[in-house]
Structures are given as C-alpha cells and as structure tokens.
Design an enzyme around this catalytic site. Structure first.
Site, mmCIF file in Angstrom:
data_model
loop_
_atom_site.group_PDB
_atom_site.id
_atom_site.type_symbol
_atom_site.label_atom_id
_atom_site.label_comp_id
_atom_site.label_asym_id
_atom_site.label_seq_id
_atom_site.Cartn_x
_atom_site.Cartn_y
_atom_site.Cartn_z
ATOM 1 N N TYR A 118 0.848 -1.194 0.000
ATOM 2 C CA TYR A 118 0.000 0.000 0.000
ATOM 3 C C TYR A 118 0.887 1.249 0.000
ATOM 4 O O TYR A 118 2.117 1.146 -0.050
ATOM 5 C CB TYR A 118 -0.968 -0.047 1.185
ATOM 6 N N GLY A 164 -3.907 -13.958 12.810
ATOM 7 C CA GLY A 164 -4.948 -13.376 11.973
ATOM 8 C C GLY A 164 -5.987 -14.410 11.605
ATOM 9 O O GLY A 164 -7.034 -14.561 12.249
ATOM 10 N N ARG A 165 -5.663 -15.187 10.562
ATOM 11 C CA ARG A 165 -6.614 -16.210 10.117
ATOM 12 C C ARG A 165 -6.928 -17.193 11.243
ATOM 13 O O ARG A 165 -8.017 -17.754 11.303
ATOM 14 C CB ARG A 165 -6.043 -16.915 8.886
ATOM 15 N N ALA A 215 -19.150 -33.330 5.948
ATOM 16 C CA ALA A 215 -20.558 -32.942 6.104
ATOM 17 C C ALA A 215 -21.189 -33.700 7.264
ATOM 18 O O ALA A 215 -21.828 -33.111 8.149
ATOM 19 C CB ALA A 215 -21.326 -33.217 4.808
ATOM 20 N N GLN A 266 -13.625 -38.011 1.933
ATOM 21 C CA GLN A 266 -12.614 -37.729 0.915
ATOM 22 C C GLN A 266 -11.556 -36.753 1.380
ATOM 23 O O GLN A 266 -10.500 -36.637 0.761
ATOM 24 C CB GLN A 266 -13.285 -37.133 -0.300
ATOM 25 N N LYS A 309 -0.392 -30.591 2.141
ATOM 26 C CA LYS A 309 -1.750 -30.423 2.675
ATOM 27 C C LYS A 309 -1.985 -31.184 3.970
ATOM 28 O O LYS A 309 -3.123 -31.402 4.366
ATOM 29 C CB LYS A 309 -2.767 -30.841 1.604
HETATM 30 C C1 LIG Z 1 -7.787 -35.697 -3.415
HETATM 31 C C2 LIG Z 1 -8.815 -34.741 -2.907
HETATM 32 C C3 LIG Z 1 -8.407 -33.502 -2.424
HETATM 33 C C4 LIG Z 1 -9.347 -32.603 -1.938
HETATM 34 N N1 LIG Z 1 -8.900 -31.414 -1.454
HETATM 35 C C5 LIG Z 1 -9.800 -30.535 -0.973
HETATM 36 C C6 LIG Z 1 -9.377 -29.293 -0.452
HETATM 37 O O1 LIG Z 1 -8.188 -28.990 -0.418
HETATM 38 N N2 LIG Z 1 -10.306 -28.436 0.015
HETATM 39 C C7 LIG Z 1 -11.641 -28.755 -0.011
HETATM 40 O O2 LIG Z 1 -12.449 -27.939 0.436
HETATM 41 N N3 LIG Z 1 -12.068 -29.900 -0.511
HETATM 42 C C8 LIG Z 1 -11.187 -30.804 -0.998
HETATM 43 N N4 LIG Z 1 -11.622 -31.981 -1.532
HETATM 44 C C9 LIG Z 1 -13.065 -32.202 -1.641
HETATM 45 C C10 LIG Z 1 -13.648 -32.603 -0.303
HETATM 46 O O3 LIG Z 1 -12.904 -33.648 0.255
HETATM 47 C C11 LIG Z 1 -15.112 -32.975 -0.482
HETATM 48 O O4 LIG Z 1 -15.812 -31.939 -1.099
HETATM 49 C C12 LIG Z 1 -15.715 -33.273 0.882
HETATM 50 O O5 LIG Z 1 -15.020 -34.321 1.496
HETATM 51 C C13 LIG Z 1 -17.206 -33.607 0.756
HETATM 52 O O6 LIG Z 1 -17.654 -33.958 2.021
HETATM 53 P P1 LIG Z 1 -18.895 -34.932 2.233
HETATM 54 O O7 LIG Z 1 -18.932 -35.214 3.685
HETATM 55 O O8 LIG Z 1 -20.088 -34.362 1.581
HETATM 56 O O9 LIG Z 1 -18.548 -36.244 1.418
HETATM 57 P P2 LIG Z 1 -17.362 -37.297 1.550
HETATM 58 O O10 LIG Z 1 -16.129 -36.674 2.036
HETATM 59 O O11 LIG Z 1 -17.329 -38.002 0.244
HETATM 60 O O12 LIG Z 1 -17.863 -38.286 2.674
HETATM 61 C C14 LIG Z 1 -18.946 -39.159 2.457
HETATM 62 C C15 LIG Z 1 -18.773 -40.345 3.364
HETATM 63 O O13 LIG Z 1 -19.959 -41.127 3.311
HETATM 64 C C16 LIG Z 1 -19.615 -42.504 3.349
HETATM 65 N N5 LIG Z 1 -20.755 -43.249 2.808
HETATM 66 C C17 LIG Z 1 -21.276 -43.192 1.562
HETATM 67 N N6 LIG Z 1 -22.364 -44.001 1.468
HETATM 68 C C18 LIG Z 1 -22.508 -44.572 2.684
HETATM 69 C C19 LIG Z 1 -23.447 -45.502 3.220
HETATM 70 N N7 LIG Z 1 -24.454 -45.983 2.506
HETATM 71 N N8 LIG Z 1 -23.316 -45.877 4.496
HETATM 72 C C20 LIG Z 1 -22.309 -45.393 5.281
HETATM 73 N N9 LIG Z 1 -21.390 -44.527 4.800
HETATM 74 C C21 LIG Z 1 -21.502 -44.098 3.539
HETATM 75 C C22 LIG Z 1 -18.366 -42.545 2.500
HETATM 76 O O14 LIG Z 1 -17.604 -43.707 2.768
HETATM 77 C C23 LIG Z 1 -17.656 -41.269 2.930
HETATM 78 O O15 LIG Z 1 -16.758 -41.467 4.007
HETATM 79 C C24 LIG Z 1 -10.721 -32.919 -1.981
HETATM 80 C C25 LIG Z 1 -11.135 -34.173 -2.476
HETATM 81 C C26 LIG Z 1 -10.204 -35.065 -2.918
HETATM 82 C C27 LIG Z 1 -10.657 -36.397 -3.440
HETATM 83 C C1 LIG Z 2 -9.182 -11.737 5.053
HETATM 84 C C2 LIG Z 2 -7.924 -10.993 5.371
HETATM 85 C C3 LIG Z 2 -7.940 -9.615 5.491
HETATM 86 C C4 LIG Z 2 -6.760 -8.921 5.825
HETATM 87 N N1 LIG Z 2 -6.803 -7.573 6.033
HETATM 88 C C5 LIG Z 2 -5.705 -6.925 6.501
HETATM 89 C C6 LIG Z 2 -5.766 -5.563 6.914
HETATM 90 O O1 LIG Z 2 -6.825 -4.923 6.884
HETATM 91 N N2 LIG Z 2 -4.614 -5.002 7.363
HETATM 92 C C7 LIG Z 2 -3.436 -5.692 7.459
HETATM 93 O O2 LIG Z 2 -2.418 -5.142 7.882
HETATM 94 N N3 LIG Z 2 -3.361 -6.980 7.090
HETATM 95 C C8 LIG Z 2 -4.467 -7.614 6.637
HETATM 96 N N4 LIG Z 2 -4.402 -8.945 6.359
HETATM 97 C C9 LIG Z 2 -3.140 -9.666 6.622
HETATM 98 C C10 LIG Z 2 -3.118 -10.185 8.061
HETATM 99 O O3 LIG Z 2 -3.094 -9.163 9.012
HETATM 100 C C11 LIG Z 2 -1.881 -11.060 8.301
HETATM 101 O O4 LIG Z 2 -0.744 -10.263 8.087
HETATM 102 C C12 LIG Z 2 -1.875 -12.291 7.387
HETATM 103 O O5 LIG Z 2 -3.148 -12.868 7.312
HETATM 104 C C13 LIG Z 2 -0.893 -13.359 7.855
HETATM 105 O O6 LIG Z 2 -1.143 -13.714 9.191
HETATM 106 P P1 LIG Z 2 -1.987 -15.032 9.636
HETATM 107 O O7 LIG Z 2 -1.281 -16.215 9.068
HETATM 108 O O8 LIG Z 2 -1.970 -14.977 11.123
HETATM 109 O O9 LIG Z 2 -3.340 -14.875 9.046
HETATM 110 C C14 LIG Z 2 -5.548 -9.632 5.995
HETATM 111 C C15 LIG Z 2 -5.555 -11.018 5.842
HETATM 112 C C16 LIG Z 2 -6.709 -11.705 5.549
HETATM 113 C C17 LIG Z 2 -6.675 -13.198 5.445
#
Ligand SMILES: Cc1cc2nc3c(=O)[nH]c(=O)nc-3n(C[C@H](O)[C@H](O)[C@H](O)COP(=O)(O)OP(=O)(O)OC[C@H]3O[C@@H](n4cnc5c(N)ncnc54)[C@H](O)[C@@H]3O)c2cc1C
Ligand SMILES: Cc1cc2nc3c(=O)[nH]c(=O)nc-3n(C[C@H](O)[C@H](O)[C@H](O)COP(=O)(O)O)c2cc1C
Length: 638
Positions: free
Chosen positions: A170, A315-316, A388, A415, A425
């Site tokens: 900034y 922060g976060r 979920a 998943q 991750k």
């Molecule tokens: C490799 C990979 C990486 C991902 N990375 C991210 C990420 O970084 N960030 C993110 O937000 N999302 C990520 N996702 C997506 C995320 O995992 C899914 O969107 C999320 O898990 C959905 O949640 P859910 O509970 O709806 O379903 P699921 O996670 O699919 O869970 C459903 C569960 O229900 C069970 N089930 C199904 N049918 C039955 C039954 N009849 N009886 C009993 N159990 C049953 C299954 O075994 C399963 O465990 C990733 C997905 C994958 C595959």
């Molecule tokens: C949603 C969001 C909004 C932010 N707004 C500001 C802000 O208004 N002023 C600032 O100095 N930093 C801002 N930041 C940066 C944070 O203050 C901080 O420096 C950064 O998120 C890293 O720290 P953390 O890992 O603890 O989140 C923001 C960060 C996020 C994620």
C-alpha cells in the site's frame, strides 16, 4: 504454555497476554463505510475469545485511499460514532482496542474511487494495472495531514493504540520500496529518501496524539521482488522511522506482486516470518510483533519463550476460531479449530465479496448462526462420516439430540482424508481431527465399517436421517478405461495401485494438479492433461501461484485443450478441439476428472417417508467448505 500468557506493556497500554489479532479486512462494512451489527458482533466475539489486543482492520484515511467499497474508513468525523461503539465493545470484552490507519495508493481499481489512483511514481500496481497519478509534494503533504486527522479521530473514538499500515504494497510501502518508488526528488532515490513519506506520516501522527500514546508500524520487511525491501534494508528503513515516535513494529511481508507472502498458503511453513522479526528485534531497540502462519499456540509460545518476538499476531487463526486464546490458556488444545491456511477467507472476499472460512462456517454470520439447545430432543441418524456428516453430527449432538453416525469405511473424514495426503496439505488433518474429537466430546455414537441400507434405517427407527454420503469418482466412458494401467484418485492416494515411470494425469482441476505435483516431487515423469485452456482455475489464487511455479520447476508437462478419447495398454489417445488425435505413451494413467454425487440410498429412502436432510457433496459435488457449512446449518435446524 510458559510465556504466551504473560503480560506486556507498550507505553501505558497494558496487554494481558502476548496474542494480538492483527488487521483483517472483515468485508462486513456497508458501502457507505458504516458498521453493521454484524461488524460489531464479529469484533465482540474476537475480543471475548481472549487476545490481549485487537487491531481493527485497515481504515482508509482518504476517500481515494480505500481499496474497496467495503473497506472501513476513518477519513471523516461521521465515522467516529461507529468507531466509538466498536472500541468500547472490544474494551468491554477485556481486550485493548487498537486501529490500523491506511492509504492504498496505487493498489485500487480506478472504478472504486472514480479517479486514477495515487502512487509515488508512474508505475501501476502489478496486480490491478491501469494508469496511476504520481503524487506531487503538495498532494503528499495533504495525505500526511489526513493520516494526522485519522489518528485524532481514533483517539477520540477510544482506541488505545494506532497502527500505521506501512506494509502489503500500500501507499507507505510503495514509497519505502525501490520496486515501486523511482522518484528522483527528496521522496525517492535512496533508503533515506524513500522513507521520508513514512517519517512525515509518523511525525504528524505523533504530533497530533501526543507523546504518551502508543504507535505501531506494520512493515513488509521482505517483499521478494527485484528492488524490493529485504530484512536488511528494512532495518535501515526502521532506523529512520523509529526515532520519529514508534513504540512497536509489526513484521509482515509481501506486496502487490507477492500476495502469497501476505497471506501465506499451506505451502509456506508455520511462523515463516519469525526469522525476519528476530533480526529486526536484535538490530533495533524496540518491541516487535510478528505475523504469518502462527496458527498454533504451542508455536506461538515457543516464539515468545525464545525471545524472537515480544507479541505474536494471529490473523486467520482467530477467524477460524475466535476462542483460540481462551482455549489455549485453559489447556483445551484439542478444542481449537486450527486455521489450515487454505485462504478461503481471501478467495471468498475476491470472488464473492464476503468473508467465509472453510473450517469455521459461522464466520461473518455470527449472530444468525448462534447455537440454541434443541426444543424437542430427537434420534438423529447421520449417514456418512465425511466433513458434512461430522459437521452435522457435532452441532446436532451439541444441541442435545441423540446422534448416531454411520460410516461404511474404517476411518472418518471421507474424501478429505485423501485431500490431506499431498505433502503440502497435511494440515487438513487438523480439521479432520478437530471434527472427530468434537463428535467424541458430544457423545455421538459412531458405527464404523457399516454401509447403511434402507433396512438398517428402518430397524433403527430414527426421527431424522441426514444423508451425507458424499460422491464417487467419475470414470469417463471411453474405450480402455478399465485397463490395469488406469488408476482412480482413491486408488492413487491409498496406494492401491502402483504408479510408476511415465504418468499421465487426466484432469487439471484441483485434484489433478495436486496429484501431478505430488508425483513430480517423488520422481516419475508427469504429463497433466486438461480440456480447458488453463489448469487449476478453481484453486485459490495464492495457492495456485505457488502450485504452478512448482509444477514448472518440477518439469511437469501441461497439455491443455485436450480430452481423453481412449486408453490403450501403452498409453492414451487424446483429442483437441478440432478433433485431431494425439497419442501419449504412459505406464500409468490417473483419472482425476471429478466426482458425481452418491445418492443410491436416498432414492430408495424416499418411499419410507422419514424426515430426511441431504448435505455436502451428495447434493452437488463441491468442496469441504460447503459440506461443513451445510452440516452446521442442518445441525442447527433439526
Ligand atoms: C484428493 C482430494 C483432495 C481434496 N482437497 C480438498 C481441499 O483442499 N479443500 C476442499 O475444500 N475440498 C477438498 N476436496 C473435496 C472434499 O474432500 C469434499 O468436497 C468433501 O469431502 C465432501 O464432504 P462430504 O462429507 O459431503 O462427502 P465425503 O467426504 O465423500 O464423505 C462421504 C462419506 O460417506 C460414506 N458413505 C457413503 N455411502 C454410505 C453408506 N451408505 N453408508 C455409510 N457410509 C456411507 C463414504 O464412505 C464417505 O466417508 C478434496 C477431495 C479429494 C478427493
Ligand atoms: C481476510 C484478510 C484480510 C486482511 N486484512 C488486513 C488488513 O486490513 N490489514 C493488514 O495489515 N493486514 C491484513 N491482512 C493480513 C493479516 O493481518 C496477516 O498479516 C496475514 O493474514 C498473515 O497472518 P496469519 O497467518 O496470522 O493470518 C488480511 C488477511 C486476511 C486473510
């Protein structure tokens, strides 16, 4: 925890512990700059969670200095009433109310401020582009005075510390940095010249608010760009700034070209700016607070214990769990919902204009999502132990319902377990562990290795069934898809099929990119095939930037605008948009083209006539954020 909960003082400002909430744009500000009840509640909750000080988000000192219409402002007396309200709410909850004052300079689109943005030099913001107006000395003087006016208003409103935002690309940072300041006058040329504007701002603020009032300065001590600040140069800069009247420095990093250093994604190590803060602390006789991926109280305590910084900013971490400080103090570490640095907060601001958090579905909806005990206690059957199912079970049980969760596999997490297996991750596991511990805490009965059928449901006679059955991988209906060299995403992550030598990953969405990167770190030659013109477009911007850099560094071949048409024993046939066919040799072909909802049970259940809810990927395949949010909503509805 030895030292995190020891007091500290900055001038006459008494801090009860070492945890500070840094400025975090909440996007809960109305377009006219006023605070809503949501804004107040957001800060009230965070103050009540136990940090010693809340530094309110960046408040614009000038109408042309804001970054967005939802930025908080302090450029007019009309804002003082709201500011007073929030300062008193923070104080009433036991935290010191502080406020950050800010001018965006070139880092704003012209349409937001209806004019060309100001900048030190005629260099546009690398992210926003567009013309800028280099500041005349007269215009500089006006902004210096606006910072002074803002500081006076902050004091009038009851804030007890003022932070000058000198970081994140900034205006003040633009002046400090050789990356953005190529002026030839007294405001440029060398470190002394480039720090003149900041010095004048600090001097003016100090003049307006008196000698005893504490002032903090947030600096991007490392910008990671050619000509940009390094920790060493920042020390030189701070040697000019501190004598003007600073009491503490907040050490951050990154600018408008390197936002991944502002909000460090999962790729970056925890507490990644501590070394920089430690050097600054050692070089200058002034307290230092440090920010950046400090999401864990144990890490925070170590920083304080080792004397690397005086205060830690979370922060976060406090967006993810406002109660983190109190839980840490009480030793309830397993109750903390740790921030996983997925940057959903940033992504939702940019893509939706509102703030959201993957792990904390309540963020920004604190009032409307308050939890109340259930009026009628019910027998609830949750089917599926993914995010979920875990989320709904947690809230429903917390409200007093009798909840049983059924999972067909031997582990919980769905998943998301696969989603936590890539090398960068692993912190996803924190989320799964948190949810698992929570359902234990609220006495949810778990039936593992149990695939639910309609008969099981009828036998259990629940009042409510929640379907959280997730999704299953799509297999494109092409010739050869069942050949042995074809590997699905679960087979890959679970190591059920060996993936060797030449690997082709079909699908350049988040999962395909993640698999390609994971493999390329381990050795095999990888080609990533995507039918669209770009890969990973759904991935959050800062995570994507680093991911693409790593794919390039690891020589992953990327082939866009091609789709799979056939698999053979020795490779894949692909087609481009014009129908031209291409053959690529492969030892393994990983299919990562997405999932489809798993709803076989739901269709059968419809005839039984029970109260049924459906949440997560089984409604529509999306992400863990929606799964957790929908679970949290239905958990409150039942
Ligand atoms: C490799 C990979 C990486 C991902 N990375 C991210 C990420 O970084 N960030 C993110 O937000 N999302 C990520 N996702 C997506 C995320 O995992 C899914 O969107 C999320 O898990 C959905 O949640 P859910 O509970 O709806 O379903 P699921 O996670 O699919 O869970 C459903 C569960 O229900 C069970 N089930 C199904 N049918 C039955 C039954 N009849 N009886 C009993 N159990 C049953 C299954 O075994 C399963 O465990 C990733 C997905 C994958 C595959
Ligand atoms: C949603 C969001 C909004 C932010 N707004 C500001 C802000 O208004 N002023 C600032 O100095 N930093 C801002 N930041 C940066 C944070 O203050 C901080 O420096 C950064 O998120 C890293 O720290 P953390 O890992 O603890 O989140 C923001 C960060 C996020 C994620």
């Amino acid at each position: 925890m030895k030292n995190l909960f020891t007091p500290f003082s900055i001038k006459n400002c008494q801090l009860k512990n070492r945890i500070v909430m840094p400025g975090l744009a909440s996007f809960l500000i109305e377009e006219d700059g006023s605070y809503s009840d949501k804004t107040i509640e957001h800060y009230r909750l965070r103050a009540a969670g136990g940090p010693s000080m809340i530094i309110m988000e960046a408040h614009g000192v000038a109408p042309e200095g804001i970054v967005s219409k939802h930025q908080a402002r302090i450029y007019d007396d009309r804002f003082i009433e709201d500011l007073t309200r929030v300062a008193s709410v923070i104080k009433a909850e036991g935290a010191v109310p502080a406020i950050q004052i800010h001018h965006a300079g070139r880092q704003v689109p012209a349409r937001v401020i209806n004019r060309k943005p100001f900048a030190p030099s005629s260099l546009p913001c690398p992210a926003i582009k567009g013309d800028v107006e280099p500041l005349t000395v007269e215009a500089i003087n006006k902004i210096v005075s606006q910072f002074g006016d803002a500081a006076e208003r902050a004091v009038q409103a009851g804030f007890e510390l003022i932070e000058i935002h000198g970081a994140h690309g900034y205006l003040i940072n633009q002046f400090l940095s050789g990356f953005s300041n190529v002026r030839k006058d007294e405001y440029g040329k060398d470190t002394e010249g480039r720090s003149r504007f900041a010095r004048e701002v600090i001097r003016e603020v100090r003049k307006r608010i008196g000698r005893e009032f504490p002032i903090s300065f947030k600096i991007s001590a490392q910008e990671f760009v050619p000509g940009g600040l390094t920790t060493e140069e920042s020390i030189e800069v701070l040697k000019f700034l501190v004598p003007e009247g600073l009491d503490i420095i907040q050490v951050s990093a990154g600018n408008d070209a390197t936002p991944e250093w502002i909000c460090q994604p999962m790729f970056m190590k925890k507490a990644c700016l501590v070394d920089s803060a430690e050097k600054i602390k050692a070089a200058l006789d002034i307290p230092v607070m440090v920010v950046g991926r400090i999401n864990d109280p144990l890490v925070a305590d170590e920083i304080i214990t080792e004397g690397k910084a005086d205060l830690v900013c979370m922060g976060r971490g406090l967006l993810a769990d406002p109660e983190l400080p109190n839980k840490a103090k009480e030793g309830r570490l397993e109750d903390i919902r740790i921030c996983i640095a997925c940057n959903t907060c940033m992504q939702s601001i940019f893509r939706k204009g509102r703030i959201e958090c993957l792990v904390n579905p309540v963020l920004g909806r604190e009032k409307e999502m308050e939890i109340h005990p259930a009026k009628t206690l019910k027998k609830v059957m949750v089917i599926g132990g993914g995010p979920a199912g875990l989320s709904v079970a947690r809230i429903a049980a917390k409200r007093g319902h009798n909840v049983s969760l059924y999972e067909k596999q031997s582990i919980l997490g769905g998943q998301l377990v696969l989603g936590s297996l890539s090398f960068y991750k692993k912190e996803m596991l924190n989320l799964i562990n948190f949810l698992k511990k929570q359902i234990d805490k609220y006495n949810v009965t778990c039936h593992m290795n149990t695939e639910v059928t309609v008969d099981i449901i009828k036998k259990n006679r629940p009042d409510v069934v929640v379907m959280a059955t997730g999704s299953v991988p799509i297999k494109p209906p092409v010739e050869g898809i069942d050949l042995p060299l074809v590997v699905t995403v679960p087979e890959f992550f679970n190591g059920m099929k060996q993936v060797i030598l030449k690997v082709i990953v079909i699908g350049g969405g988040p999962t395909g990119c993640e698999i390609a990167l994971d493999l390329s770190e381990r050795g095999p030659s990888v080609t990533l095939v995507e039918q669209l013109s770009q890969i990973g477009i759904q991935i959050e911007a800062m995570t994507r930037k680093i991911l693409l850099q790593k794919l390039k560094k690891n020589n992953v071949q990327i082939l866009t605008e091609h789709r799979l048409s056939k698999v053979s024993e020795s490779g894949v046939f692909l087609k481009d948009k014009s129908g031209n066919e291409l053959f690529l040799e492969a030892d393994s072909v990983i299919i990562a083209v997405g999932n489809k909802p798993e709803n076989t049970l739901l269709d059968k259940l419809k005839q039984v006539g029970l109260e049924v809810y459906q949440i997560g990927d089984c409604v529509d395949v999306r992400s863990a954020k929606e799964a957790i949010y929908e679970g949290a909503v239905i958990g409150r509805t039942i």
